[in-house]
Motif scaffolding. Sequence first.
Motif, PDB file in Angstrom:
ATOM      1  N   THR A 113      -3.009   6.500 -16.409  1.00 17.25           N
ATOM      2  CA  THR A 113      -3.906   7.586 -16.020  1.00 17.25           C
ATOM      3  C   THR A 113      -3.211   8.642 -15.179  1.00 17.25           C
ATOM      4  O   THR A 113      -3.781   9.689 -14.920  1.00 17.25           O
ATOM      5  N   SER A 114      -2.008   8.380 -14.733  1.00 18.36           N
ATOM      6  CA  SER A 114      -1.238   9.369 -13.970  1.00 18.36           C
ATOM      7  C   SER A 114       0.176   9.404 -14.526  1.00 18.36           C
ATOM      8  O   SER A 114       1.109   8.865 -13.916  1.00 18.36           O
ATOM      9  N   PRO A 115       0.358  10.014 -15.707  1.00 20.22           N
ATOM     10  CA  PRO A 115       1.650   9.952 -16.396  1.00 20.22           C
ATOM     11  C   PRO A 115       2.683  10.896 -15.792  1.00 20.22           C
ATOM     12  O   PRO A 115       3.040  11.921 -16.370  1.00 20.22           O
ATOM     13  N   ARG A 116       3.162  10.533 -14.605  1.00 18.46           N
ATOM     14  CA  ARG A 116       4.197  11.314 -13.938  1.00 18.46           C
ATOM     15  C   ARG A 116       5.337  10.365 -13.594  1.00 18.46           C
ATOM     16  O   ARG A 116       5.109   9.293 -13.037  1.00 18.46           O
ATOM     17  N   THR A 117       6.556  10.770 -13.884  1.00 23.48           N
ATOM     18  CA  THR A 117       7.681   9.849 -13.716  1.00 23.48           C
ATOM     19  C   THR A 117       8.260   9.840 -12.309  1.00 23.48           C
ATOM     20  O   THR A 117       8.775   8.807 -11.858  1.00 23.48           O
ATOM     21  N   ALA A 118       8.205  10.958 -11.606  1.00 23.31           N
ATOM     22  CA  ALA A 118       8.861  11.029 -10.302  1.00 23.31           C
ATOM     23  C   ALA A 118       8.153  10.238  -9.201  1.00 23.31           C
ATOM     24  O   ALA A 118       8.811   9.543  -8.423  1.00 23.31           O
ATOM     25  N   PRO A 119       6.811  10.311  -9.053  1.00 28.08           N
ATOM     26  CA  PRO A 119       6.166   9.584  -7.962  1.00 28.08           C
ATOM     27  C   PRO A 119       6.445   8.083  -7.943  1.00 28.08           C
ATOM     28  O   PRO A 119       6.776   7.533  -6.885  1.00 28.08           O
ATOM     29  N   PRO A 120       6.336   7.363  -9.083  1.00 23.27           N
ATOM     30  CA  PRO A 120       6.667   5.937  -9.009  1.00 23.27           C
ATOM     31  C   PRO A 120       8.114   5.687  -8.614  1.00 23.27           C
ATOM     32  O   PRO A 120       8.417   4.728  -7.896  1.00 23.27           O
ATOM     33  N   ALA A 121       9.022   6.564  -9.055  1.00 25.18           N
ATOM     34  CA  ALA A 121      10.434   6.383  -8.705  1.00 25.18           C
ATOM     35  C   ALA A 121      10.654   6.544  -7.209  1.00 25.18           C
ATOM     36  O   ALA A 121      11.366   5.753  -6.574  1.00 25.18           O
ATOM     37  N   ARG A 122      10.050   7.566  -6.631  1.00 30.17           N
ATOM     38  CA  ARG A 122      10.268   7.785  -5.196  1.00 30.17           C
ATOM     39  C   ARG A 122       9.535   6.747  -4.357  1.00 30.17           C
ATOM     40  O   ARG A 122      10.058   6.282  -3.329  1.00 30.17           O
ATOM     41  N   LYS A 123       8.329   6.370  -4.776  1.00 29.65           N
ATOM     42  CA  LYS A 123       7.586   5.377  -4.003  1.00 29.65           C
ATOM     43  C   LYS A 123       8.223   3.994  -4.118  1.00 29.65           C
ATOM     44  O   LYS A 123       8.233   3.223  -3.157  1.00 29.65           O
ATOM     45  N   GLY A 124       8.753   3.677  -5.303  1.00 30.59           N
ATOM     46  CA  GLY A 124       9.478   2.420  -5.444  1.00 30.59           C
ATOM     47  C   GLY A 124      10.723   2.391  -4.579  1.00 30.59           C
ATOM     48  O   GLY A 124      11.074   1.359  -4.005  1.00 30.59           O
ATOM     49  N   ALA A 125      11.381   3.541  -4.460  1.00 33.55           N
ATOM     50  CA  ALA A 125      12.569   3.622  -3.603  1.00 33.55           C
ATOM     51  C   ALA A 125      12.212   3.385  -2.136  1.00 33.55           C
ATOM     52  O   ALA A 125      12.984   2.769  -1.394  1.00 33.55           O
ATOM     53  N   VAL A 126      11.038   3.854  -1.726  1.00 36.22           N
ATOM     54  CA  VAL A 126      10.607   3.635  -0.336  1.00 36.22           C
ATOM     55  C   VAL A 126      10.405   2.148  -0.061  1.00 36.22           C
ATOM     56  O   VAL A 126      10.784   1.642   1.003  1.00 36.22           O
ATOM     57  N   ILE A 127       9.819   1.428  -1.012  1.00 38.97           N
ATOM     58  CA  ILE A 127       9.630  -0.015  -0.841  1.00 38.97           C
ATOM     59  C   ILE A 127      10.976  -0.718  -0.740  1.00 38.97           C
ATOM     60  O   ILE A 127      11.189  -1.581   0.131  1.00 38.97           O
ATOM     61  N   ALA A 128      11.919  -0.358  -1.612  1.00 42.43           N
ATOM     62  CA  ALA A 128      13.248  -0.969  -1.579  1.00 42.43           C
ATOM     63  C   ALA A 128      13.960  -0.653  -0.269  1.00 42.43           C
ATOM     64  O   ALA A 128      14.620  -1.525   0.323  1.00 42.43           O
ATOM     65  N   LEU A 129      13.838   0.591   0.188  1.00 43.36           N
ATOM     66  CA  LEU A 129      14.457   0.979   1.456  1.00 43.36           C
ATOM     67  C   LEU A 129      13.839   0.213   2.618  1.00 43.36           C
ATOM     68  O   LEU A 129      14.544  -0.230   3.541  1.00 43.36           O
ATOM     69  N   THR A 130      12.532   0.023   2.575  1.00 45.54           N
ATOM     70  CA  THR A 130      11.843  -0.757   3.608  1.00 45.54           C
ATOM     71  C   THR A 130      12.424  -2.165   3.698  1.00 45.54           C
ATOM     72  O   THR A 130      12.723  -2.663   4.802  1.00 45.54           O
ATOM     73  N   GLN A 131      12.596  -2.801   2.563  1.00 48.24           N
ATOM     74  CA  GLN A 131      13.087  -4.177   2.565  1.00 48.24           C
ATOM     75  C   GLN A 131      14.530  -4.265   3.052  1.00 48.24           C
ATOM     76  O   GLN A 131      14.891  -5.182   3.805  1.00 48.24           O
ATOM     77  N   GLN A 132      15.365  -3.303   2.655  1.00 47.77           N
ATOM     78  CA  GLN A 132      16.752  -3.324   3.099  1.00 47.77           C
ATOM     79  C   GLN A 132      16.858  -3.087   4.603  1.00 47.77           C
ATOM     80  O   GLN A 132      17.610  -3.767   5.304  1.00 47.77           O
ATOM     81  N   LEU A 133      16.100  -2.117   5.112  1.00 51.32           N
ATOM     82  CA  LEU A 133      16.150  -1.831   6.548  1.00 51.32           C
ATOM     83  C   LEU A 133      15.571  -2.988   7.361  1.00 51.32           C
ATOM     84  O   LEU A 133      16.020  -3.251   8.481  1.00 51.32           O
ATOM     85  N   ALA A 134      14.577  -3.683   6.792  1.00 49.24           N
ATOM     86  CA  ALA A 134      14.043  -4.862   7.481  1.00 49.24           C
ATOM     87  C   ALA A 134      15.122  -5.926   7.610  1.00 49.24           C
ATOM     88  O   ALA A 134      15.244  -6.594   8.647  1.00 49.24           O
ATOM     89  N   ALA A 135      15.927  -6.101   6.549  1.00 52.04           N
ATOM     90  CA  ALA A 135      17.012  -7.082   6.593  1.00 52.04           C
ATOM     91  C   ALA A 135      18.053  -6.695   7.627  1.00 52.04           C
ATOM     92  O   ALA A 135      18.571  -7.542   8.366  1.00 52.04           O
ATOM     93  N   GLU A 136      18.362  -5.398   7.712  1.00 52.45           N
ATOM     94  CA  GLU A 136      19.363  -4.940   8.680  1.00 52.45           C
ATOM     95  C   GLU A 136      18.814  -4.932  10.111  1.00 52.45           C
ATOM     96  O   GLU A 136      19.557  -5.161  11.070  1.00 52.45           O
ATOM     97  N   GLY A 137      17.523  -4.666  10.238  1.00 53.22           N
ATOM     98  CA  GLY A 137      16.944  -4.557  11.573  1.00 53.22           C
ATOM     99  C   GLY A 137      16.560  -5.884  12.198  1.00 53.22           C
ATOM    100  O   GLY A 137      16.462  -5.989  13.423  1.00 53.22           O
ATOM    101  N   GLY A 138      16.364  -6.913  11.371  1.00 51.04           N
ATOM    102  CA  GLY A 138      15.918  -8.207  11.887  1.00 51.04           C
ATOM    103  C   GLY A 138      16.741  -8.753  13.035  1.00 51.04           C
ATOM    104  O   GLY A 138      16.182  -9.150  14.076  1.00 51.04           O
TER     105      GLY A 138
END
Length: 221
Positions: A113-138
């Motif tokens: 229902t929202s056929p846009r390619t960029a938003p999922p790519a950027r939002k998925g990158a934010v989730i991945a960045l969150t997990q990596q920074l959590a690993a480094e910040g722990g």
Amino acid sequence: MHEEALQTQRLVAREGGTILTPGPLDVTDKDSVRSWTKAAVDAFGGVDIVYANAGAVRSEVIEPQFYEDFASTVRAEPDSARLMVQAAWPHLVRSRGCVVMVSSTSGPSGSPTSPRTAPPARKGAVIALTQQLAAEGGPHGVRVNCVSPVMINTDGSRATLLADDHPMYDIARHVPLGRLGTPEDVMNAAVFLTSEESAYITGTHLVVDGGWSAGLPGATA
């Protein structure tokens, strides 16, 4: 100063707080972010919480989309979040602080229902960045999480994604709780992730979607 900034200043003062508005900020420019962070540290003595919520969208379905629009949209959000966290990181380590980023329900999945390619790519990158920074910040006691809302009822969304001619205009009737999210819904989730009640939570994205992701996307309610 913009009227929105003045209104925020008045609201914070009414609650007994102090707000700093050091001027224009380009969240994609390293020097601008560092200057802005330094102004905050000079004023308040450090950084305890970073709430990274900035982005820009210029995107369409994949066939007609210009690469430049896709690339600029995908870069803007994770780049700005990373620059902000990087500038604040030494202060977060000293305070054993926390970071809250903002992703979306589009981050881990696509949507017909929202056929846009960029938003999922950027939002998925934010989730991945969150997990990596959590690993480094722990090891430093720094927690990093993100909130992932579905459609939020704002002036901007009402003028675009909720317009009568957009495929997602009637999304509210597909949400199990029967309504769109509000800014307060997202704010409450972010406050929880910065509080002592979430002291053992890091590296996660908290979905704030009224049950949207629990059902089949686009299913008729």
